[in-house]
Design an enzyme around this catalytic site. Sequence first.
Site, PDB file in Angstrom:
ATOM      1  N   SER B  72       0.681  -1.178  -0.050  1.00  0.00           N
ATOM      2  CA  SER B  72       0.022  -0.038   0.023  1.00  0.00           C
ATOM      3  C   SER B  72       0.623   1.279  -0.043  1.00  0.00           C
ATOM      4  O   SER B  72       1.604   1.741  -1.027  1.00  0.00           O
ATOM      5  CB  SER B  72      -0.970   0.161   1.093  1.00  0.00           C
ATOM      6  OG  SER B  72      -2.073  -1.017   0.614  1.00  0.00           O
ATOM      7  N   HIS B  77       3.939  14.644   5.454  1.00  0.00           N
ATOM      8  CA  HIS B  77       4.026  16.115   5.244  1.00  0.00           C
ATOM      9  C   HIS B  77       4.667  16.656   6.606  1.00  0.00           C
ATOM     10  O   HIS B  77       4.042  16.176   7.800  1.00  0.00           O
ATOM     11  CB  HIS B  77       2.546  16.441   5.134  1.00  0.00           C
ATOM     12  CG  HIS B  77       1.563  15.892   4.224  1.00  0.00           C
ATOM     13  ND1 HIS B  77       2.234  15.941   2.951  1.00  0.00           N
ATOM     14  CD2 HIS B  77       0.845  14.841   4.247  1.00  0.00           C
ATOM     15  CE1 HIS B  77       1.356  15.208   2.113  1.00  0.00           C
ATOM     16  NE2 HIS B  77       0.501  14.519   2.726  1.00  0.00           N
ATOM     17  N   CYS B  92      -2.523  -3.287   3.434  1.00  0.00           N
ATOM     18  CA  CYS B  92      -3.247  -4.442   3.391  1.00  0.00           C
ATOM     19  C   CYS B  92      -2.567  -5.728   3.692  1.00  0.00           C
ATOM     20  O   CYS B  92      -3.236  -6.709   3.222  1.00  0.00           O
ATOM     21  CB  CYS B  92      -4.313  -4.428   2.070  1.00  0.00           C
ATOM     22  SG  CYS B  92      -5.169  -2.937   1.930  1.00  0.00           S
TER      23      CYS B  92
END
Lengths: 130, 130
Positions: B72, B77, B92
């Site tokens: 995934s 940030h 996942c």
Amino acid sequence: MKRELLVENPRPDGYHLMLELYGCEAHKINSRKFLHQAVKSAVKQVGLTNLGSRFHQFEPHGVTGFTLLAQSHISLHTWPEYGYLVLDIFTCGDQEQADKLADHFLKRLRPSRINRQVVRKGFQYLPERP
Amino acid sequence: MKRELLVENPRPDGYHLMLELYGCEAHKINSRKFLHQAVKSAVKQVGLTNLGSRFHQFEPHGVTGFTLLAQSHISLHTWPEYGYLVLDIFTCGDQEQADKLADHFLKRLRPSRINRQVVRKGFQYLPERP
């Protein structure tokens, strides 16, 4: 590049929109090209700043992709065999723009069911220390 | 590439770990190089498959980046001026691997405070229709 959010939102308070799309057409969500184009187009339509993307096609099926925005990011992962797509839009800019971006994307995907969750992040939403 | 999750987890049920790190050292979280290296190293240490990254340095400060995984993605940030970093790990695959990956990353960052949220996604967690 100047981070655009700093103009309108000096504090790093973010809006993380998480959508799960069920019942999508397999040929659409198994197409890296279609999905990349759908994201690019939605970003453009709402006037966000695209800093670049990476989309990957899995074999035998599935696409995973990411677009960096000056205002944060979009990610998606698909399971065509289940008609299922996970979309995340995280923004520290305008929340309405994020919702509109999702709408543009959804119009192209036309899922039969959507699960929508929102998580708030940042100082404004920081829980008090116990 | 074969999607690895299909081996162990045939249904697209995912674990989305969302961390907010407060009180980080500005020079670390304002360094694209440091952060990219920290992510690459954490991914390697837990044995996940890196499909590629994009990291962006803002002026005057801030870094935004993501790494696509076969299992995934990771995104981050930063707001060095606030000592603040937002980290997302969506998998996942193995939930324990995601937690370990976060631990490796946190050891390098040493925040003074962490806000941790988990969102489950997928068919297993689909709410019933009303």
